[in-house]
Design a protein around this motif. Structure first.
Motif, PDB file in Angstrom:
ATOM      1  N   GLU A 189     -54.192  11.907 103.060  1.00  0.00           N
ATOM      2  CA  GLU A 189     -54.360  12.433 104.413  1.00  0.00           C
ATOM      3  C   GLU A 189     -54.518  11.259 105.376  1.00  0.00           C
ATOM      4  OE1 GLU A 189     -57.838  14.607 106.909  1.00  0.00           O
ATOM      5  OE2 GLU A 189     -57.011  15.790 105.242  1.00  0.00           O
ATOM      6  N   VAL A 190     -53.786  11.317 106.483  1.00  0.00           N
ATOM      7  CA  VAL A 190     -53.874  10.306 107.531  1.00  0.00           C
ATOM      8  C   VAL A 190     -54.259  11.014 108.823  1.00  0.00           C
ATOM      9  CG1 VAL A 190     -52.661   8.517 108.811  1.00  0.00           C
ATOM     10  CG2 VAL A 190     -52.099   8.924 106.406  1.00  0.00           C
ATOM     11  N   SER A 191     -55.366  10.592 109.422  1.00  0.00           N
ATOM     12  CA  SER A 191     -55.831  11.195 110.666  1.00  0.00           C
ATOM     13  C   SER A 191     -55.911  10.112 111.741  1.00  0.00           C
ATOM     14  CB  SER A 191     -57.204  11.842 110.464  1.00  0.00           C
ATOM     15  OG  SER A 191     -57.684  12.379 111.679  1.00  0.00           O
ATOM     16  N   ILE A 192     -55.188  10.329 112.847  1.00  0.00           N
ATOM     17  CA  ILE A 192     -55.141   9.359 113.938  1.00  0.00           C
ATOM     18  C   ILE A 192     -55.912   9.906 115.127  1.00  0.00           C
ATOM     19  CG2 ILE A 192     -53.648   8.079 115.522  1.00  0.00           C
ATOM     20  CD1 ILE A 192     -51.406   8.334 113.475  1.00  0.00           C
ATOM     21  N   SER A 193     -56.873   9.137 115.605  1.00  0.00           N
ATOM     22  CA  SER A 193     -57.534   9.422 116.869  1.00  0.00           C
ATOM     23  C   SER A 193     -56.941   8.456 117.892  1.00  0.00           C
ATOM     24  CB  SER A 193     -59.044   9.230 116.746  1.00  0.00           C
ATOM     25  OG  SER A 193     -59.681   9.509 117.974  1.00  0.00           O
ATOM     26  N   ALA A 194     -56.262   9.004 118.882  1.00  0.00           N
ATOM     27  CA  ALA A 194     -55.403   8.211 119.759  1.00  0.00           C
ATOM     28  C   ALA A 194     -56.112   6.990 120.325  1.00  0.00           C
ATOM     29  CB  ALA A 194     -54.881   9.080 120.900  1.00  0.00           C
ATOM     30  N   TYR A 195     -55.482   5.817 120.121  1.00  0.00           N
ATOM     31  CA  TYR A 195     -55.958   4.543 120.649  1.00  0.00           C
ATOM     32  C   TYR A 195     -57.394   4.224 120.219  1.00  0.00           C
ATOM     33  CZ  TYR A 195     -51.802   4.492 123.546  1.00  0.00           C
ATOM     34  OH  TYR A 195     -50.509   4.493 123.966  1.00  0.00           O
ATOM     35  N   SER A 196     -57.838   4.820 119.113  1.00  0.00           N
ATOM     36  CA  SER A 196     -59.207   4.598 118.675  1.00  0.00           C
ATOM     37  C   SER A 196     -59.265   4.156 117.219  1.00  0.00           C
ATOM     38  CB  SER A 196     -60.037   5.882 118.870  1.00  0.00           C
ATOM     39  OG  SER A 196     -61.342   5.705 118.394  1.00  0.00           O
ATOM     40  N   ASN A 197     -58.877   5.035 116.296  1.00  0.00           N
ATOM     41  CA  ASN A 197     -58.992   4.694 114.885  1.00  0.00           C
ATOM     42  C   ASN A 197     -58.056   5.537 114.045  1.00  0.00           C
ATOM     43  OD1 ASN A 197     -60.532   7.193 113.945  1.00  0.00           O
ATOM     44  ND2 ASN A 197     -61.845   6.435 115.591  1.00  0.00           N
ATOM     45  N   ILE A 198     -57.871   5.111 112.813  1.00  0.00           N
ATOM     46  CA  ILE A 198     -57.048   5.813 111.838  1.00  0.00           C
ATOM     47  C   ILE A 198     -57.862   5.943 110.560  1.00  0.00           C
ATOM     48  CG2 ILE A 198     -54.933   5.741 110.445  1.00  0.00           C
ATOM     49  CD1 ILE A 198     -54.179   3.634 112.930  1.00  0.00           C
ATOM     50  N   THR A 199     -58.006   7.164 110.063  1.00  0.00           N
ATOM     51  CA  THR A 199     -58.727   7.407 108.817  1.00  0.00           C
ATOM     52  C   THR A 199     -57.720   7.763 107.727  1.00  0.00           C
ATOM     53  OG1 THR A 199     -60.646   8.226 110.022  1.00  0.00           O
ATOM     54  CG2 THR A 199     -60.514   8.761 107.678  1.00  0.00           C
ATOM     55  N   VAL A 200     -57.803   7.039 106.605  1.00  0.00           N
ATOM     56  CA  VAL A 200     -56.911   7.272 105.472  1.00  0.00           C
ATOM     57  C   VAL A 200     -57.754   7.738 104.295  1.00  0.00           C
ATOM     58  CG1 VAL A 200     -55.220   6.242 103.911  1.00  0.00           C
ATOM     59  CG2 VAL A 200     -55.336   5.485 106.308  1.00  0.00           C
ATOM     60  N   THR A 201     -57.453   8.919 103.774  1.00  0.00           N
ATOM     61  CA  THR A 201     -58.187   9.481 102.647  1.00  0.00           C
ATOM     62  C   THR A 201     -57.231   9.665 101.478  1.00  0.00           C
ATOM     63  OG1 THR A 201     -59.661  10.659 104.157  1.00  0.00           O
ATOM     64  CG2 THR A 201     -59.650  11.373 101.859  1.00  0.00           C
ATOM     65  N   ILE A 202     -57.604   9.117 100.323  1.00  0.00           N
ATOM     66  CA  ILE A 202     -56.772   9.183  99.123  1.00  0.00           C
ATOM     67  C   ILE A 202     -57.510   9.997  98.067  1.00  0.00           C
ATOM     68  CG2 ILE A 202     -55.587   7.847  97.343  1.00  0.00           C
ATOM     69  CD1 ILE A 202     -55.584   5.481  99.336  1.00  0.00           C
ATOM     70  N   ARG A 203     -56.906  11.108  97.676  1.00  0.00           N
ATOM     71  CA  ARG A 203     -57.435  11.979  96.627  1.00  0.00           C
ATOM     72  C   ARG A 203     -58.886  12.403  96.883  1.00  0.00           C
ATOM     73  NH1 ARG A 203     -54.795   7.921  93.822  1.00  0.00           N
ATOM     74  NH2 ARG A 203     -56.771   6.983  93.141  1.00  0.00           N
ATOM     75  N   ASP A 204     -59.288  12.479  98.119  1.00  0.00           N
ATOM     76  CA  ASP A 204     -60.620  12.936  98.527  1.00  0.00           C
ATOM     77  C   ASP A 204     -61.763  12.091  97.972  1.00  0.00           C
ATOM     78  OD1 ASP A 204     -59.608  15.114  99.989  1.00  0.00           O
ATOM     79  OD2 ASP A 204     -59.473  16.338  98.173  1.00  0.00           O
ATOM     80  N   SER A 205     -61.443  10.934  97.393  1.00  0.00           N
ATOM     81  CA  SER A 205     -62.507  10.107  96.813  1.00  0.00           C
ATOM     82  C   SER A 205     -62.465   8.670  97.307  1.00  0.00           C
ATOM     83  CB  SER A 205     -62.412  10.126  95.282  1.00  0.00           C
ATOM     84  OG  SER A 205     -61.158   9.597  94.853  1.00  0.00           O
TER      85      SER A 205
END
Length: 951
Positions: free
Chosen positions: A797-813
């Protein structure tokens, strides 16, 4: 004086024209020498040009002007035509103009001699009045004039001797994107040579204009149009000029140039194609005076797999050209199918013949070869069993979907082609429609194609509308094969499915269609609506969709500027004398009326049909549109009225950035901060950020350790390396910048790119920069860092908060957070860069390594005394007492590391961290030396020093 006006489907035959360039030169010289029309027409025709006397049989067209303004895909077109009767008696003049079938006429005015007539849009009566003698309508032909998407507007008047008549027609349309381009077309068919002929098109697109082109005049029905084989140059006398957001195209052929194109005055279609800049985001949302329009056309998406059934008419009426061209088109279409697609072919006449019984076959060279043989051997015979063919195709596709483990996000569709009406089996259109809808059950879409004059276009149109498809009608001519191929190209590459666009219910109303089963490459989704709360400073937008193996959520807040800044009425030429000409409001009304017409066409309930008709009629009257439920009635103006003037629309560059708002998420006014940016992400202090400064948090020991890495620009640092166990590797590439004044460093370095690689359960990688995110798991997806978005696949899962940060989650762990550092006005020693933070490391193994990874599952100990004395371990409650000691010692894997107390700022300076600092590039703190952590390239997954692997 007799006046008649009509909208008709048919094309009128062209009258013959003098067949000589001498006439053209004579006309041009005379018109240029003296353009006083009344004096001009009374001149004596030279004896050496006796053939010009043939012009006496009808009025001559002295002017034909077309001016158009396209503002954000919405086109306002004005056609002005002047005709002169140079004869000694009154003669009939016919003004005829082909307009796009999708356009709405908004005004029409005539001036004959000293009398002026204006058009008034009124509701159409259910029964024609017997006393309406001025209005005459030709019986419509079901297909003629529609094969290329045109209707014909015609007005006929008698012009008194030695006088002139002037016609001014206005129409509007919202341009549709097909095959990656918007196409604007002007029909230039005056049916005689014109002294002054000019087309002027102005385009304003604040997103930026790209790929502007003007192809040769198109006239498939007229041979000898001056277009050489393979010629792609603009028509003669065409002038093209444009900036980033504005374009102006003019076509101004002289009489001589017109003669060289077509001596009968049927020049053809003048076409402009262009596209605008775009990226994967919520799209282009434009807001003006309480209305909004939303254009969504993402790019850089991998295609979805297709399950397609071709249902082809092979009845006796297809004999000859139609079947031959159908076969030619299908040969090319089959070649364009992708390896992940599945397909089948059904031929029908009075019998139904299925190529592969009870299944769809994968795309392989052998299957394509056999399919071509099957199509080649199709022969025309028998009647037309439309109902039976569609039932067979729907059952075949339904059974395939139910019995096979197909990709959940694949797109299923039927492409149906016929040239006639039902003659075998069920022949009632209403029953065929009902049966087809019951068989499909909203599980896939039906696309219909009609060829020739005998097809029931209403049946095909309604079948497509009721089953989320589209329809196309083509004439049987030499271009039919290319038309068929072009239509398939429009729908042959699905990129997204189940697209839904949402806005807060408390903020908007009367929103047009906002759910779309499919988005095809090269097309565009358009939504419009009204704002309820005009005092709000933003509009929240969310787009959800499925793409191959991914679920995508895009979201942003679009800023709403003050009304004074949005008011486009300040642009010269936009007023039409009837009040506010809000192009976004008119686009909304255009879309709403179109949807009401389609809904009425699909409805079987008479009460519902009447309600939809009344709504469409009311809106058409409010916006002065001629629709199937409104008519244009001509009325004579007052005795002293002025002749009609051309009301052209031309965009101005003055202040256009303030008056036309084309917001794409990053133009929020000062002080407007997105909600998601305010919510600070809860992550650990373990990070690599800034120049770069490394921080490692040891929660059990209740202290942190920090160090710097003085790398070189271009170095790629291995931050986390756990490729053999969890399959995860994180690398960061450095970019250089000059050192600040009076600093001790020769230069600074920052992270310009973070690469995250994973090979479990499937291979994928992320490449992150301050501008964009590239996700590739076998299918490449490009996302902008300036747009909030969420992309989910089975394990990532890749979640982008515009011009702020990017969260990358791999296999929920495993979770990483990448901060985006943007400088509006960077100093010479500053660069846009990234910060890397570890949020969750539970899924990483105890053997993970890298500059940060080696510490995730190990504890370090802080010693109380210096290196030269006896060492004693410090308890957790004694750590604070050691802060005053300038030098202390850490024990790491048996190594003693001198450290000093420091404070560091992390999270964009939002938080201070107290830490024990290890000098000299973390000498003795890390395993080996700094250079042992250099990767050879961003995708290097080496897990031990000196080992290089690639994903």
């Amino acid at each position: 004086m007799i006046l008649w006006l009509c909208l008709c489907w048919g094309f009128s035959p062209s009258a013959g024209q003098p067949d000589s360039e001498l006439m053209a030169r004579y006309l041009e010289e005379q018109l240029l020498a003296d353009y006083s029309i009344v004096e001009q027409v009374a001149r004596r025709v030279p004896r050496q040009a006796k053939f010009l006397q043939r012009l006496e049989t009808r009025p001559r067209m002295s002017e034909f002007h077309v001016r158009s303004t396209i503002i954000s895909r919405y086109a306002f077109t004005t056609v002005s035509c002047t005709m002169v009767n140079s004869g000694s008696e009154a003669r009939e003049a016919v003004f005829e103009m082909q307009i796009p079938a999708a356009a709405f006429i908004s005004n029409f005015t005539m001036s004959i001699g000293n009398k002026t007539y204006y058009g008034e849009v009124t509701g159409k009566e259910k029964k024609n009045r017997s006393d309406d003698k001025e209005r005459h309508k030709k019986p419509p032909s079901p297909t003629e004039g529609r094969e290329n998407g045109y209707e014909t507007f015609k007005a006929s008047v008698f012009i008194p001797r030695k006088m002139q008549a002037r016609f001014i027609l206005h129409y509007e349309e919202l341009l549709q994107r097909r095959l990656g381009k918007y196409e604007y077309t002007v029909s230039i068919r005056p049916q005689q040579l014109v002294g002054r002929l000019r087309v002027e098109v102005n385009i304003l697109e604040n997103s930026g204009i790209v790929s502007l082109e003007v192809p040769p005049l198109r006239n498939s029905k007229q041979k000898g149009n001056g277009k050489a084989e393979g010629d792609v140059s603009p028509p003669p006398s065409t002038v093209i000029g444009h900036t980033k957001t504005l374009a102006k195209v003019t076509f101004n052929p002289s009489v001589v140039e017109q003669t060289r194109i077509a001596r009968n005055g049927i020049l053809g279609d003048f076409i402009i194609r262009y596209d605008v800049n775009r990226e994967l985001s919520v799209g282009d949302v434009q807001i003006l005076n309480g209305y909004f329009v939303h254009y969504f056309a993402p790019t850089d998406l991998p295609p979805l797999p297709k399950n397609v059934v071709f249902v082809l008419d092979s009845s006796a009426s297809m004999v000859g050209t139609k079947l031959r061209q159908t076969k030619e088109a299908l040969f090319t279409i089959l070649q364009d199918l992708r390896p992940e697609d599945h397909f089948n072919i059904i031929g029908f006449s009075n019998r139904i013949k299925v190529w592969q019984q009870d299944r769809l076959v994968p795309v392989t060279p052998n299957n394509i070869r056999d399919a071509k043989k099957y199509i080649h051997n199709m022969s025309p015979t028998g009647g037309t069993n439309i109902n039976g063919a569609l039932q067979t195709g729907a059952k075949l596709l339904n059974d395939y979907i139910a019995q096979n483990d197909i990709d959940a996000r694949s797109v299923s569709l039927i492409i149906f082609l016929t040239d006639g009406r039902p003659t075998v089996g069920e022949t009632q259109p209403s029953k065929i429609l009902s049966n087809t809808k019951d068989a499909i059950r909203d599980k896939f879409c039906l696309f219909t194609i009609g060829i020739g004059n005998d097809v029931d276009h209403k049946l095909l149109e309604r079948m497509a509308l009721e089953n989320c498809g589209m329809t196309r009608l083509f004439q049987e001519d030499e271009d039919a094969a290319s038309h068929l191929k072009g239509f398939y190209d429009e729908i042959g590459t699905p990129l997204l499915s189940d697209i839904r666009v949402d806005y807060p219910e408390e903020d908007v109303e009367q929103v047009t269609q906002n759910f779309f089963p499919n988005y095809f490459n090269g097309s565009e989704i358009i939504i419009a609506g009204k704002l309820i709360n005009r005092t709000s400073d933003k509009l929240h937008v969310e787009v959800t969709a499925s793409n191959s193996k991914k679920y995508i959520l895009l979201k942003t807040d679009v800023a709403i500027d003050l009304p004074s800044r949005n008011d486009i009425r300040g642009v010269p030429g936009l007023e039409d004398g009837k009040g506010d000409n809000n192009y976004i409001e008119r686009a909304w009304s255009y879309l709403t009326i179109k949807e009401l017409l389609n809904s009425r066409l699909k409805s079987d309930d008479s009460q519902e049909k009447d309600n939809l008709m009344e709504k469409a009629k009311s809106m058409a009257l409010a916006y002065n549109f001629v629709t199937p439920f409104t008519v244009l009635k001509m009325k004579e103006a007052g005795l002293h009225s002025e002749p009609p003037q051309e009301e052209f629309i031309s965009p101005s560059t003055d202040g256009i950035g303030e008056k036309v708002q084309s917001l794409q998420g990053h133009k929020a006014p000062p002080g407007l901060r997105r909600e998601q940016d305010k919510q600070r992400i809860k992550i650990s202090k373990t990070s690599a950020d800034g120049d770069p400064h490394f921080v490692i948090d040891f929660p059990a020991s209740k202290f942190s350790v920090c160090f710097n890495i003085d790398g070189e620009p271009g170095d790629i640092l291995r931050l986390v390396s756990d490729h053999k166990e969890s399959g995860v590797t994180v690398n960061g590439q450095l970019i250089g910048a000059p050192a600040p004044p009076n600093g001790h460093k020769k230069h600074r370095t920052y992270f310009s790119t973070i690469t995250i690689l994973s090979n479990k359960p499937e291979r994928s990688y992320l490449e992150i920069t301050p501008r964009r995110v590239i996700l590739d798991d076998g299918e490449r997806l490009v996302l902008s860092c300036g747009r909030s978005a969420v992309v989910r696949s089975r394990s990532l899962e890749v979640s982008i908060s515009a011009y702020s940060n990017i969260t990358v989650t791999i296999r929920d762990s495993i979770s990483f957070v990448i901060l985006i550092h943007h400088y509006k006005k960077p100093a010479p020693y500053q660069r846009n860069h990234l910060g890397f933070y570890i949020s969750n490391s539970k899924g990483l193994s105890s053997d993970s390594h890298g500059l940060l990874g080696q510490f995730l599952n190990h504890e370090v100990k802080l010693l109380q005394e210096s290196l030269n004395t006896h060492h004693r371990e410090v308890g957790q409650n004694q750590t604070e007492a050691l802060k005053a000691n300038p030098t202390n010692t850490l024990k790491v894997k048996g190594r003693l590391v001198p450290v000093v107390w420091k404070q560091r700022r992390i999270y964009n300076g939002q938080q201070e961290v107290d830490c024990w600092f290890a000098k000299n590039n973390a000498d003795k703190l890390i395993d080996g030396s700094y250079k042992d952590y250099l990767a050879s390239h961003p995708f290097d997954t080496g897990t031990s020093f000196g080992t290089i692997n690639s994903l």
